[in-house]
Design a protein around this motif. Sequence first.
Motif, PDB file in Angstrom:
ATOM      1  N   GLY A  69     -11.682  -0.281  -7.081  1.00 47.88           N
ATOM      2  CA  GLY A  69     -10.769   0.840  -6.940  1.00 47.88           C
ATOM      3  C   GLY A  69      -9.429   0.589  -7.605  1.00 47.88           C
ATOM      4  O   GLY A  69      -8.429   1.207  -7.275  1.00 47.88           O
ATOM      5  N   GLU A 108     -11.093   8.014  -9.739  1.00 49.19           N
ATOM      6  CA  GLU A 108     -10.615   7.981  -8.354  1.00 49.19           C
ATOM      7  C   GLU A 108     -10.316   6.601  -7.819  1.00 49.19           C
ATOM      8  O   GLU A 108     -10.893   6.167  -6.821  1.00 49.19           O
ATOM      9  CB  GLU A 108     -11.612   8.706  -7.434  1.00 49.19           C
ATOM     10  CG  GLU A 108     -11.769  10.160  -7.835  1.00 49.19           C
ATOM     11  CD  GLU A 108     -12.362  11.016  -6.728  1.00 49.19           C
ATOM     12  OE1 GLU A 108     -12.915  10.440  -5.765  1.00 49.19           O
ATOM     13  OE2 GLU A 108     -12.259  12.235  -6.839  1.00 49.19           O
ATOM     14  N   GLU A 131      -7.885   3.665  -6.018  1.00 48.10           N
ATOM     15  CA  GLU A 131      -6.875   3.653  -4.962  1.00 48.10           C
ATOM     16  C   GLU A 131      -5.557   3.139  -5.511  1.00 48.10           C
ATOM     17  O   GLU A 131      -4.489   3.521  -5.077  1.00 48.10           O
ATOM     18  CB  GLU A 131      -7.305   2.714  -3.836  1.00 48.10           C
ATOM     19  CG  GLU A 131      -8.382   3.263  -2.943  1.00 48.10           C
ATOM     20  CD  GLU A 131      -8.754   2.218  -1.911  1.00 48.10           C
ATOM     21  OE1 GLU A 131      -7.962   2.020  -0.957  1.00 48.10           O
ATOM     22  OE2 GLU A 131      -9.813   1.585  -2.062  1.00 48.10           O
ATOM     23  N   LEU A 132      -5.725   2.182  -6.425  1.00 57.61           N
ATOM     24  CA  LEU A 132      -4.549   1.536  -6.998  1.00 57.61           C
ATOM     25  C   LEU A 132      -4.539   1.816  -8.490  1.00 57.61           C
ATOM     26  O   LEU A 132      -5.534   1.586  -9.177  1.00 57.61           O
ATOM     27  CB  LEU A 132      -4.621   0.024  -6.748  1.00 57.61           C
ATOM     28  CG  LEU A 132      -3.532  -0.823  -7.384  1.00 57.61           C
ATOM     29  CD1 LEU A 132      -2.213  -0.663  -6.623  1.00 57.61           C
ATOM     30  CD2 LEU A 132      -3.930  -2.283  -7.402  1.00 57.61           C
ATOM     31  N   LEU A 133      -3.388   2.340  -8.972  1.00 55.12           N
ATOM     32  CA  LEU A 133      -3.311   2.675 -10.394  1.00 55.12           C
ATOM     33  C   LEU A 133      -2.385   1.709 -11.108  1.00 55.12           C
ATOM     34  O   LEU A 133      -1.255   1.499 -10.665  1.00 55.12           O
ATOM     35  CB  LEU A 133      -2.763   4.098 -10.574  1.00 55.12           C
ATOM     36  CG  LEU A 133      -3.728   5.273 -10.413  1.00 55.12           C
ATOM     37  CD1 LEU A 133      -4.219   5.360  -8.983  1.00 55.12           C
ATOM     38  CD2 LEU A 133      -3.048   6.571 -10.807  1.00 55.12           C
ATOM     39  N   LEU A 192       0.845  11.956  -7.067  1.00 53.45           N
ATOM     40  CA  LEU A 192      -0.139  10.887  -6.864  1.00 53.45           C
ATOM     41  C   LEU A 192       0.380   9.851  -5.868  1.00 53.45           C
ATOM     42  O   LEU A 192      -0.387   9.283  -5.092  1.00 53.45           O
ATOM     43  CB  LEU A 192      -0.448  10.196  -8.195  1.00 53.45           C
ATOM     44  CG  LEU A 192      -1.287  10.985  -9.192  1.00 53.45           C
ATOM     45  CD1 LEU A 192      -1.367  10.239 -10.511  1.00 53.45           C
ATOM     46  CD2 LEU A 192      -2.678  11.227  -8.625  1.00 53.45           C
ATOM     47  N   LEU A 209      -7.656   9.137 -13.363  1.00 53.08           N
ATOM     48  CA  LEU A 209      -7.805   9.870 -12.106  1.00 53.08           C
ATOM     49  C   LEU A 209      -9.262  10.201 -11.823  1.00 53.08           C
ATOM     50  O   LEU A 209      -9.708  10.195 -10.678  1.00 53.08           O
ATOM     51  CB  LEU A 209      -6.979  11.159 -12.152  1.00 53.08           C
ATOM     52  CG  LEU A 209      -5.475  10.932 -12.286  1.00 53.08           C
ATOM     53  CD1 LEU A 209      -4.740  12.276 -12.238  1.00 53.08           C
ATOM     54  CD2 LEU A 209      -4.981  10.022 -11.183  1.00 53.08           C
ATOM     55  N   ARG A 233       0.829  -1.201   0.000  1.00 51.41           N
ATOM     56  CA  ARG A 233       0.000   0.000   0.000  1.00 51.41           C
ATOM     57  C   ARG A 233       0.867   1.255   0.000  1.00 51.41           C
ATOM     58  O   ARG A 233       1.843   1.344   0.722  1.00 51.41           O
ATOM     59  CB  ARG A 233      -0.891  -0.010   1.240  1.00 51.41           C
ATOM     60  CG  ARG A 233      -1.903   1.110   1.278  1.00 51.41           C
ATOM     61  CD  ARG A 233      -2.675   1.107   2.594  1.00 51.41           C
ATOM     62  NE  ARG A 233      -3.503  -0.086   2.756  1.00 51.41           N
ATOM     63  CZ  ARG A 233      -4.708  -0.224   2.223  1.00 51.41           C
ATOM     64  NH1 ARG A 233      -5.234   0.743   1.511  1.00 51.41           N
ATOM     65  NH2 ARG A 233      -5.395  -1.321   2.425  1.00 51.41           N
ATOM     66  N   THR A 275      -0.736   9.722  -2.249  1.00 52.89           N
ATOM     67  CA  THR A 275      -2.071   9.286  -1.829  1.00 52.89           C
ATOM     68  C   THR A 275      -2.504   7.973  -2.467  1.00 52.89           C
ATOM     69  O   THR A 275      -3.522   7.426  -2.100  1.00 52.89           O
ATOM     70  CB  THR A 275      -3.110  10.362  -2.198  1.00 52.89           C
ATOM     71  OG1 THR A 275      -2.851  10.768  -3.546  1.00 52.89           O
ATOM     72  CG2 THR A 275      -3.032  11.556  -1.279  1.00 52.89           C
ATOM     73  N   HIS A 276      -1.763   7.467  -3.431  1.00 54.97           N
ATOM     74  CA  HIS A 276      -2.192   6.273  -4.149  1.00 54.97           C
ATOM     75  C   HIS A 276      -1.126   5.194  -4.137  1.00 54.97           C
ATOM     76  O   HIS A 276       0.034   5.453  -3.829  1.00 54.97           O
ATOM     77  CB  HIS A 276      -2.489   6.603  -5.622  1.00 54.97           C
ATOM     78  CG  HIS A 276      -3.629   7.515  -5.809  1.00 54.97           C
ATOM     79  ND1 HIS A 276      -3.581   8.851  -5.540  1.00 54.97           N
ATOM     80  CD2 HIS A 276      -4.892   7.277  -6.265  1.00 54.97           C
ATOM     81  CE1 HIS A 276      -4.736   9.419  -5.810  1.00 54.97           C
ATOM     82  NE2 HIS A 276      -5.561   8.478  -6.243  1.00 54.97           N
ATOM     83  N   THR A 277      -1.543   4.006  -4.492  1.00 54.56           N
ATOM     84  CA  THR A 277      -0.593   2.944  -4.774  1.00 54.56           C
ATOM     85  C   THR A 277      -0.454   2.868  -6.289  1.00 54.56           C
ATOM     86  O   THR A 277      -1.465   2.870  -6.994  1.00 54.56           O
ATOM     87  CB  THR A 277      -1.118   1.604  -4.236  1.00 54.56           C
ATOM     88  OG1 THR A 277      -1.483   1.782  -2.877  1.00 54.56           O
ATOM     89  CG2 THR A 277      -0.080   0.516  -4.391  1.00 54.56           C
ATOM     90  N   LEU A 278       0.774   2.828  -6.767  1.00 60.30           N
ATOM     91  CA  LEU A 278       0.990   2.849  -8.211  1.00 60.30           C
ATOM     92  C   LEU A 278       1.745   1.603  -8.665  1.00 60.30           C
ATOM     93  O   LEU A 278       2.760   1.246  -8.078  1.00 60.30           O
ATOM     94  CB  LEU A 278       1.812   4.077  -8.613  1.00 60.30           C
ATOM     95  CG  LEU A 278       1.088   5.363  -9.005  1.00 60.30           C
ATOM     96  CD1 LEU A 278       0.336   5.923  -7.825  1.00 60.30           C
ATOM     97  CD2 LEU A 278       2.080   6.366  -9.562  1.00 60.30           C
TER      98      LEU A 278
END
Lengths: 250, 326, 287, 397
Positions: free
Chosen positions: A81, A166, A168-170, A194, A163, A30, A197-200
């Motif tokens: 997400g 929205e 959580e995981l990109l 990003l 985006l 995460r 705030t996000h998991t990439l």
Amino acid sequence: MADAMLETIGLSRRFGGLAAVQDVSLAIERGVVHAIVGPNGAGKTTLINLLSGDLKPSAGMVRYKGRDITAWPAHKVAHLGIGRSYQKTNIFRDHSAFENCRLAAQARLPGAFDMLRPARSRADVLSRARQALEQCGLADRAQRRAVDMSYGEQRQLELAMLLASEPELLLLDEPLAGMGPEESARVIDLLKRLAATHTLVMIEHDMDAVFAVAERITVMVNGSVLASDTPAAIRANKAVQEAYLGEAVS
Amino acid sequence: MPSYSRVTLVLLALGFAALALFPLVGETFYIRFFTKIMIYALFAMSLDLLVGYAGLVSLGHAAFFGVATYTVAGFIDKLGIADGFLILPAALAVAAICAAVIGWISIRTTGVYFIMITLALAQMLYYFFNDQLYWGGTDGMNISAKPLLALGGFTLVDLSNRVQFYYTALACLVTAFVMLSVLLRSPFGHALVGIRANEGRMRSLGYDVQRYKLVAFVVAGALAGLAGFLESSRATFATPAYLGWHESGHALMIVILGGMGTLYGPILGAFVLLLMEDYFATLTERWLLIEGLFVMAVALLMPEGLAGLPRRIAALRRRAPENGDG
Amino acid sequence: MSYFLIQTLNGVQYGFLLFLVASGLTLIFGIMGVINLAHGAFYMVGAYLAWWLAEKTGSLFLAVLMALPVTVLLGLVIERFGIRYLYKRDHLYQVLFTYGLILVLNEAQRVLFGNDVHGVPAPAWLAGTIRLSEAQTYPVYRLFISVTCVGVAAALYLLIQRTRLGMVIRAGATHRDMVAALGFDIARLFMIVFGLGAALAAFAGMIAAPANTVYPGMGDQILILSFVVVVIGGIGSIKGAFAGAMLVGVADTFGRVLLPQGAGVTVYAVMALVLLWRPQGLFGRTA
Amino acid sequence: MQRNRRTFLKQAGAGAAVLAAASALPTRFAVAQKAKLKLGLMLPYTGTYAALGHNITDAMNLRLAEAGNKLGGREYEIVKLDDESAPPKGKDNAARLLVRDKCDLLIGTVHSGVAIAMAQVAKEENKFLVIPNAGAVQLTRQNCSPKLFRTSFSNWQPAYPSGDVALKDGHKTAVIMTWKYPAGFESAGGFKDSFVKGGGKIIKEILPDFPSVEFQAGLTEIASLKPDCVYVFFAGAGALKFMKDYEAAGLKASIQLYGPGFLTDGVYKQAGSAAEGIKTTLHYADDLDTPVNKKFRAAFKKATTREADVYAVQGYDTGTFLIQGLDAVKGDISAEKPLIKAWEGVKIDSPRGIFTLSWSHEPIQDIYLRQIYSGDEKLLGVAHKALADSGSGCVMA
């Protein structure tokens, strides 16, 4: 160590006789930017497709937040997400940039199936779409037809759509592909923001970009994972250097 | 997504107004004929929702129209029930259920498969009525009365009165037009258009594409059922030919001639095609030859139909001077 | 021969005929991505030409020899002046164009040959029958049709799998741009394929003429059945068309015998079941 | 004189597609045609039944020309309309003739489904309908009406005597094979009525779906059932193919085939040896040796270069029917009661023999037994003298 947000266990996918992805076990933590690198044909995009539900695995398991999501259809995965972008620009060509993002924003919000109220009256959807365009620097391009935009702009629109929904995981498949240096810099900047705030998870060939943003790197060769470690460790890894990074780093 | 220009809106309003005034000047036969055209316009409009917006090219749409006509026939002549407030919902429901089943099987496929499967499944329903003597077989069946639209003994609409029937059909057409406009403006409608443009992308954005398609298919089927209800009430007749693929092809022709992806296109197309067929038939016994050539020409030369003509002409004009300069 | 065996023979024989018609349809779709509603009309054109020329020449084989080039030419002309402009368009326009073509061909048939029903005599050396049971005989010509169908199936297989043209055709089916880039004239290739497909349908009409009858609008029914065959088998697959045709032939025959009440619906029910199991058909490529 | 809608429209100067012109049509027309009787002729001129439509039309015109092209002393005009044998268009086409073109009388058609639609429109518009072919029994049974007359036959009628014929030939068991559609059922019903009444037994009814021509499965069933005889109802392409398949299956030699005349009419030459020996019953036979028939056949051949058939006879008799009725009321079609009375009392000296009408407005006629013999259709005799349809369910009101 943070908990694993997305996990694969022995994930494999065969196309006829070809094993595109073979026994891949990965843990994406995460809040981490996790880059997947490897030569062409290493199975990176197939792996993304397996994670996003666009392809069904031949064997193995995918877990998201501890939940088995193996072989879930893409739209259900998206609803969890997990959002993805494509290496080959995949947008609504005849729609305006704004409508592209609006459709994306609407997807995961309740009322997507609403048949009565005008789509353009949904304030929450509109503001999400607007925000996404702004984040990607496309605010002034909102009304332009996607097909009329420059290639670089289209790549950014691809990200903006992601985006707008929205996630959580990109899952990003070569977000920098085909971009000029200036555009690249802007996108790398965006990715860094990003990351807070996000998991990439991103596939990328641009090694400078990878080392600039990634906190973990997985190297794939011939469908299998060669190494998965911190950037520093990967840099030092002999096997990786031989198999792949040899020319790139020297 | 219909977002009509002001000119279009004005023309639409004028068109509907002209239709509303027509019975005041029109002769009986043409009131009857225009009623039929409006019913076919409604039918084609329902197909346009699939073809023009959802990108689902169905070649079996007549089946839903047809089962509704047999529902009317069944209620009136088999059950002896003429209450229109019972028959209408039943006809819509039967059409919708058939659409749900056929749709459920068909939407698993795309492209040519979809075309062929809708065609074949609709033929199955066609043969069902064609083969059942109970339903009059190939002869079809006369419907002995018109559905009664009465509340507490007071007749709201007398369908056996041609003018009242005309206005009923017009009201249905306008209602369907408004309803579909609302639908297409809604998030659902936008999603449909998105699916047509790029199905895979919609899926990865989180849209349950199959569900959207199925719902669109059922809505279109129910609307076709409304058209079938009206047609069987107007003609007091049910025949397997109503379900046949030639009717589906004909409706497709109306949609494309008028301009798919515009709700007014099918209305335009229905008026032009049916009046033209009527005229061709007076010219020669070989009028189907003319119609066939015409259909081929439209497919080749007018992909956007009549509704797209102004745009095409404008585009040509714009191009012409450029060519001249170059 | 037992009752059951004879019925199976009936079904298989019917299947062979369906395969002959459906193979052209699946070929055209598989390679060119074109949906051709006028396929049944080509079948009718073939039957009428066979009848008319057989009447003039007194020999069915001569008639077939003369008619085949005509139908190929018809296919080429239609491709050149119509279908060609529709490859890149939505299938919708192909549907509409070929729907119009049906109307034109049907009406042209009436203008040229009238409304009468015709029979075509089988060649004398094939006109005999074989005894199957105490009461029933079987026409040799029907067996000849089956043999011809096997021959056509084999020839198609060899053409597509083993020849240079077939190689290009196969490549063109999946990688149109690549084949073009390699210097092959794709436009000409497609014209040939369409001509071949049209001729296959027409050939089926010619060969079937003595076992069937020749009548206006005869293509309509065969078209829908061909669709069912192709969909069951998997669009674009010759192997699938063969399997689908057999399935439909046998299902139709036994539907009539075992379920006479629902005979008209049997094949469609079979199709629906196959599709629920495999939406892409028995031998179709997964999308 | 005859005019079709083409000239009619041209004179009216109509681009019929234009709304204004369309509404202007009727007035011009009414003025121009005041004195003439208008006959609306709705028949198939395209599609499967086109040949039938043409024969009916030409023979009727032939008969009217013989009578000096006057009906009850009045000039008339025929408005022709192609019904395409398309039931969905049936009502609108009928309405076009009666409502828009203001025809005084409707004549048609071949396809039963279309005729049923026409009957209802005629009833609604309170106009006369004369049916020159369509044989659906309901038209003169439950759907009968004082203003509806049929000059042809009911599907039951030519079939009924064939059961007796089969019994007389010594057959005890039969299989019925017909398309699963109303005409087939009604015809099969006729055969059954007389065959079962006389002690025969129907072993099985085989019903392929209409219009499928794949008969092999049924033939194999027949071969395994081994009945004494088979009764079939097919027409046109189906009939031709059935006869050929029946012969090829080796059944023709062992199991006698019966059917209504429609089985062999028009196709037995094509069928060649396959038609040989088949016995059919019909209200007409080409080789009826009467002066009326010979004269008619010669005249029809001369006028059209085609051989006359049963459909031409029906068209010819429709002409006679019109003449007799309208002569009786001196062309005044509005004199409905006397006209109905006159028509109910017609006695038509037809090429098929003399016939009258039953109380349900259906011909009471002789049904002939014919057999294909040496490549020709031969009259064997009268199978049933003056047969009338029961008209059961008909209430004349």
